[in-house]
Design an enzyme around this catalytic site. Structure first.
Site: not given
Ligand code: G3H
Ligand code: 13P
Ligand code: ZN
Length: 312
Positions: A50, A83, A135
């Site tokens: 991340s 991520d 997303e």
């Protein structure tokens, strides 16, 4: 095997009715625990980093740790994935810096803006042989410094997914069906239930296309108890039932993200160790059992939740 991107992995996972585990890595012990379990179970794996992990451990250290794991585990395919990439610049830095897959998460932006940012990342990534996860829909919970309240979260709208995927050219799509980030996913006393109807609608609109689930930790109660019995305070920590994740992995869901469960195993083990050995101060002595417990937890996920053991 060198680092690979997830194209072949997802094709096989889709056809085989299983999912690939995507585990977050922040330090050497976690990289070792995950990859040793995957090697022993012959499972393909996605190691993901991340924005917070890059800030904590440094991009180069993380890439080199993952490269070391690839050398130690030549039998299994390994993807190095960004991520929740927050912007084009972070995605570009990871594409230029050795990652084989990136996520651009513009899910908090309006539909058209999400498309525009995602498309820009896809063009750059594909020109460099890197795949892109995008997303649609918003998960509740905390990721990096962004906290989304349960009220502000929204399920993915199946009527939007086809247009989004065809206009952006993304390679996989994370959808919101009731999972959330962190250790507090459902209210105590309520029945945790994912929206399989939303998943199946998305699946129908995108035949053969890989779907991703974020926020899929199950918050193992043995580790919550271990934390609480050894000086911690995590009342009401509840995760996604593992049977529901197993069911999801049989569908178009090809990638399931698990991070919090590994953190709980590590924290619980270390808290217990210090409680039992207040005189010890050698980090190797408490990191060793923590690494061993993470490894066993990952093995359990591969075999009993994701169904990806033996698929490397
Ligand atoms: O979804 C977020 C992952 O659990 C990574 O968490 O932002 O604290 O590194 P992080
Ligand atoms: P958890 O917090 O449920 O482990 O989710 C992790 C995740 O989605 C990482 O992107
Ligand atoms: Zn996530």
């Amino acid at each position: 095997m060198a680092l690979v991107n997830s194209t072949e992995m997802f094709k096989k996972a889709y056809a085989g009715g299983y999912a690939i585990g995507a585990f977050n890595v922040n330090n050497m012990e976690i990289v070792q625990a995950i990859t040793e379990a995957c090697k022993e179970e012959m499972a393909p794996v996605i190691l993901q980093v991340s924005k917070g992990a890059r800030a904590y451990a440094n991009h180069t250290y993380l890439v080199k740790l993952v490269e070391a794991a690839v050398l130690e585990c030549p039998e299994i395919p390994v993807v190095l994935h960004l991520d929740h990439g927050p912007d084009f610049e972070t995605c570009k830095a990871c594409i230029d810096g050795g990652f084989t897959s990136v996520m651009i998460d513009a899910s908090s932006k309006p539909f058209e803006e999400n498309i525009e940012i995602t498309k820009k990342v896809v063009e750059y990534a594909h020109a460099h042989g890197v795949v892109v996860e995008a997303e649609l829909g918003t998960l509740a919970g905390i990721e990096d410094e962004v906290k989304v309240d349960a009220g502000a979260a929204s399920y993915t709208r199946p009527e939007e997914v086809e247009e989004f995927v065809s206009r952006t050219g993304c390679d996989s799509l994370a959808i919101a069906i009731g999972t959330s980030h962190g250790a507090y996913k459902f209210k105590p006393g309520t029945k945790p239930q994912l929206r399989f109807d939303v998943l199946h609608e998305c699946e129908k609109k995108l035949p053969g296309f890989p779907i991703v689930l974020h926020g899929s930790s199950s918050v193992p109660q043995n580790y919550v108890q271990m934390i609480n019995e050894n000086g911690g305070a995590m009342p009401g920590a509840i995760g996604v039932p593992e049977e529901q994740l197993r069911e999801a992995s049989r569908s178009a869901v090809c990638k399931i993200n698990i991070d919090s469960d590994l953190r709980l195993a590590m924290t619980g083990t270390i808290r217990k160790f210090f409680n039992e050995h207040p005189d010890k101060f050698d980090p190797r002595e408490y990191l060793k059992p923590a690494r061993a417990n993470i490894k066993e937890l990952v093995r359990h996920k591969l075999v009993n939740v994701l169904g990806c053991n033996g698929k490397a």
